[in-house]
Design a protein around this motif. Sequence first.
Motif, mmCIF file in Angstrom:
data_model
loop_
_atom_site.group_PDB
_atom_site.id
_atom_site.type_symbol
_atom_site.label_atom_id
_atom_site.label_comp_id
_atom_site.label_asym_id
_atom_site.label_seq_id
_atom_site.Cartn_x
_atom_site.Cartn_y
_atom_site.Cartn_z
ATOM 1 N N GLY A 275 0.816 -1.208 0.000
ATOM 2 C CA GLY A 275 0.000 0.000 0.000
ATOM 3 C C GLY A 275 0.846 1.253 0.000
ATOM 4 O O GLY A 275 2.074 1.207 0.101
ATOM 5 N N ARG A 276 0.188 2.386 -0.109
ATOM 6 C CA ARG A 276 0.858 3.692 -0.142
ATOM 7 C C ARG A 276 0.579 4.412 1.168
ATOM 8 O O ARG A 276 -0.574 4.658 1.516
ATOM 9 C CB ARG A 276 0.361 4.507 -1.323
ATOM 10 C CG ARG A 276 0.973 5.887 -1.446
ATOM 11 C CD ARG A 276 0.839 6.419 -2.869
ATOM 12 N NE ARG A 276 -0.534 6.487 -3.323
ATOM 13 C CZ ARG A 276 -1.205 7.628 -3.501
ATOM 14 N NH1 ARG A 276 -0.616 8.789 -3.262
ATOM 15 N NH2 ARG A 276 -2.441 7.622 -3.918
ATOM 16 N N TRP A 301 -3.042 5.550 4.986
ATOM 17 C CA TRP A 301 -2.879 4.614 3.880
ATOM 18 C C TRP A 301 -3.833 5.029 2.760
ATOM 19 O O TRP A 301 -5.021 5.249 2.993
ATOM 20 C CB TRP A 301 -3.167 3.194 4.342
ATOM 21 C CG TRP A 301 -2.185 2.700 5.373
ATOM 22 C CD1 TRP A 301 -2.293 2.819 6.719
ATOM 23 C CD2 TRP A 301 -0.952 2.038 5.126
ATOM 24 N NE1 TRP A 301 -1.196 2.275 7.343
ATOM 25 C CE2 TRP A 301 -0.349 1.777 6.384
ATOM 26 C CE3 TRP A 301 -0.289 1.636 3.966
ATOM 27 C CZ2 TRP A 301 0.874 1.141 6.505
ATOM 28 C CZ3 TRP A 301 0.932 0.983 4.084
ATOM 29 C CH2 TRP A 301 1.503 0.749 5.350
ATOM 30 N N ASP A 303 -5.397 4.639 -1.303
ATOM 31 C CA ASP A 303 -5.663 3.786 -2.458
ATOM 32 C C ASP A 303 -6.497 4.601 -3.436
ATOM 33 O O ASP A 303 -7.672 4.887 -3.173
ATOM 34 C CB ASP A 303 -6.414 2.521 -2.033
ATOM 35 C CG ASP A 303 -6.513 1.510 -3.175
ATOM 36 O OD1 ASP A 303 -6.001 1.810 -4.270
ATOM 37 O OD2 ASP A 303 -7.102 0.425 -2.972
ATOM 38 N N GLY A 304 -5.900 4.998 -4.531
ATOM 39 C CA GLY A 304 -6.616 5.795 -5.515
ATOM 40 C C GLY A 304 -5.664 6.610 -6.360
ATOM 41 O O GLY A 304 -4.446 6.615 -6.148
ATOM 42 N N GLU A 305 -6.235 7.330 -7.323
ATOM 43 C CA GLU A 305 -5.439 8.042 -8.310
ATOM 44 C C GLU A 305 -5.205 9.507 -7.960
ATOM 45 O O GLU A 305 -4.329 10.148 -8.530
ATOM 46 C CB GLU A 305 -6.132 7.965 -9.680
ATOM 47 C CG GLU A 305 -6.323 6.548 -10.202
ATOM 48 C CD GLU A 305 -5.002 5.814 -10.373
ATOM 49 O OE1 GLU A 305 -4.018 6.475 -10.749
ATOM 50 O OE2 GLU A 305 -4.962 4.602 -10.141
ATOM 51 N N THR A 377 -7.537 -0.217 3.625
ATOM 52 C CA THR A 377 -8.064 0.225 2.335
ATOM 53 C C THR A 377 -8.357 -0.940 1.394
ATOM 54 O O THR A 377 -9.081 -0.769 0.413
ATOM 55 C CB THR A 377 -7.065 1.176 1.650
ATOM 56 O OG1 THR A 377 -5.789 0.522 1.516
ATOM 57 C CG2 THR A 377 -6.898 2.456 2.460
ATOM 58 N N ASP A 378 -7.805 -2.125 1.696
ATOM 59 C CA ASP A 378 -8.079 -3.295 0.871
ATOM 60 C C ASP A 378 -9.259 -4.100 1.377
ATOM 61 O O ASP A 378 -9.640 -5.105 0.765
ATOM 62 C CB ASP A 378 -6.835 -4.187 0.804
ATOM 63 C CG ASP A 378 -6.410 -4.685 2.183
ATOM 64 O OD1 ASP A 378 -6.746 -4.012 3.192
ATOM 65 O OD2 ASP A 378 -5.734 -5.729 2.259
ATOM 66 N N ARG A 390 -14.753 0.877 -5.914
ATOM 67 C CA ARG A 390 -13.961 0.744 -7.137
ATOM 68 C C ARG A 390 -14.061 2.034 -7.962
ATOM 69 O O ARG A 390 -13.050 2.520 -8.503
ATOM 70 C CB ARG A 390 -14.457 -0.449 -7.943
ATOM 71 C CG ARG A 390 -13.582 -0.769 -9.165
ATOM 72 C CD ARG A 390 -14.089 -1.991 -9.917
ATOM 73 N NE ARG A 390 -14.157 -3.149 -9.044
ATOM 74 C CZ ARG A 390 -15.298 -3.722 -8.658
ATOM 75 N NH1 ARG A 390 -16.463 -3.225 -9.064
ATOM 76 N NH2 ARG A 390 -15.288 -4.776 -7.868
ATOM 77 N N ARG A 393 -11.977 4.786 -6.269
ATOM 78 C CA ARG A 393 -10.531 4.643 -6.497
ATOM 79 C C ARG A 393 -10.128 5.200 -7.860
ATOM 80 O O ARG A 393 -9.023 5.702 -8.035
ATOM 81 C CB ARG A 393 -10.132 3.173 -6.383
ATOM 82 C CG ARG A 393 -10.195 2.609 -4.969
ATOM 83 C CD ARG A 393 -9.695 1.173 -4.918
ATOM 84 N NE ARG A 393 -9.718 0.655 -3.562
ATOM 85 C CZ ARG A 393 -10.714 -0.068 -3.048
ATOM 86 N NH1 ARG A 393 -11.774 -0.350 -3.810
ATOM 87 N NH2 ARG A 393 -10.672 -0.507 -1.810
ATOM 88 N N PRO A 404 -3.189 -2.293 5.672
ATOM 89 C CA PRO A 404 -3.935 -3.290 4.894
ATOM 90 C C PRO A 404 -4.302 -4.508 5.727
ATOM 91 O O PRO A 404 -3.527 -4.966 6.577
ATOM 92 C CB PRO A 404 -2.955 -3.664 3.772
ATOM 93 C CG PRO A 404 -2.078 -2.462 3.622
ATOM 94 C CD PRO A 404 -1.931 -1.895 5.002
#
Length: 575
Positions: A275-276, A301, A303-305, A377-378, A390, A393, A404
């Motif tokens: 993860g980030r 954490w 998750d996404g653009e 986030t997962d 989805r 994200r 995670p």
Amino acid sequence: MTTPNNHTPNNSNPNNPTPNPASPTNPPTTWSPALRPITYPQPHLDLSTAPITTAPTSGTPVVMEPVPDGRAESWRAWGAMATASSSGTPVIVEPVPDGRAESWRAWGAMATASSSGTPVVVEPVPDGRAESWRAWGAMATASSPGTPVVVEPIPDGRGSVAVRELGSGVGGSGWSGGGRGVADPVGDADRLARAEITRIVEPGDPVMGRLIEEYGAVGALAQIRRGELEPEFAETERELANAERRRLNLGQLVTGWAGRAAGCGGRAADDLAAGRLLVPGDPGWPSQLNDLGRVRPYGLWLDGEEDLRFACLRSVSIVGARAATAYGTHAAAELSAGLSDRSWSVISGGAYGIDAAAHRGALAGVAPTVVVLACGTDVCYPSAHADLFRAVRERGLVISESPPGVQPTRLRFLVRNRVIAALSRGTVIVQAALRSGALNTASHASALNRQLMAVPGPITSDVSAGCHTLIRQARATCVTSVPEVIELIGSIGDDLAPTLRGPSHPRDALNEETKRVLDAIPARKPAGLATIANAAALPLTTTLSSLGGLESAGYILRTPDGWRLRPRSSSPTIQ
């Protein structure tokens, strides 16, 4: 930006700024130990044609020059000065309390680095001594916490930028990074330690917050693994708990942390690979989270653009009941879609009801939306929102304080509400019962001095009772439309909501005497002048004058027997 005290320009008269010998092309030979000399590209600046002005506070001569992207002007100070600029944002120069330098304080949120056009944001340095330019993208921040930094051109003249610390610097150089001037403001050890802490300690623990603030993430983790806190810190924490009248069992707390640390087995590296993690000090860290103080997240954490900080610059939190009514979900979706169309991001918790409606409405607009989870986030919770998450994200971000794989708990739901409130400029409660998690978010928003708004509902609806209580107690402002929300969180004087007025009717323009005459005229059987004047309690001359105007305007008809109202199917020809 910053000026050493021992080479302040000789002429500080703002009405007669003259070139100072300590210019970028002729740096001084004597330097303060707090600053290191910098070799500028040659030629660096044409001083013969540049407009000259002075710094507002110290009178230091500075030169105005255009930013390469043409959007703004920048202040370039003489000597070993750094460059900063403002994209139309007023800035002032303020002295640092320790007397070593000056800093740029922006009145707005955004600015632009004059060398590269890279957006930068001004935010406080942790020790409160100055303001620092914290850059995005190809720029960096101080690599050592609590050190004021400035942004300035890299000496190789490649048009990039770097960070110079206003202290002794890192490794005695005073420069962070290399290559194109990109530096990781948070070291790998600090990031790894924070990643492990997010798995060991529950989010929002004030003791851990102070421990990290006092010893750094690496030092705090070392004490956790040791199973023992520093005596001075432990004593201070007990005194603070007594002063705040809260129960605290440090021994039990640290033992629990040590047990979790032993069971982690070095999972932090795997978590970072999967993860980030965004941590305080990173360029993309939202500085508004620092308002949380001791309960600031250890890290987030992602998750996404999207970039979290950019997404939250203009943002609104919309929360409410899970058991929402059709009215509530409709109101939440309409508000979110309208805000998103006006480039306001929507932040919520991704739960059933109002949260889900808010995210779906935001996805229909142009701005990103942010989901703040109480699990990893997962982990898709609730599982029915897999498609929604989805989509988020792809168009926004899913964030969490938990690493995670972590499952949600009731405590984590309540604790994450402070992040929802802190990230945005204001919070809108659409529906909330008297016992609702949304009211917990409202309390955090009030404590953080954020705008708190509530959408009213039917007085017979239990799921709106919490909103009505907030409004009645003057804790929240009643809002019913997107313009009303933006008026509270937008720019003062620029984002005013239009004044609502009811529908206008032609007879609203009539004077009082004419209205009395019109009311006295029968609808079917005509009446004479004397009868109408008597009914209106007006003189004959006044009544006759009003009758003529009403007939001309098409309100009444004149017959041989007198006057009567025009049929309703006919409308006045003149208003």
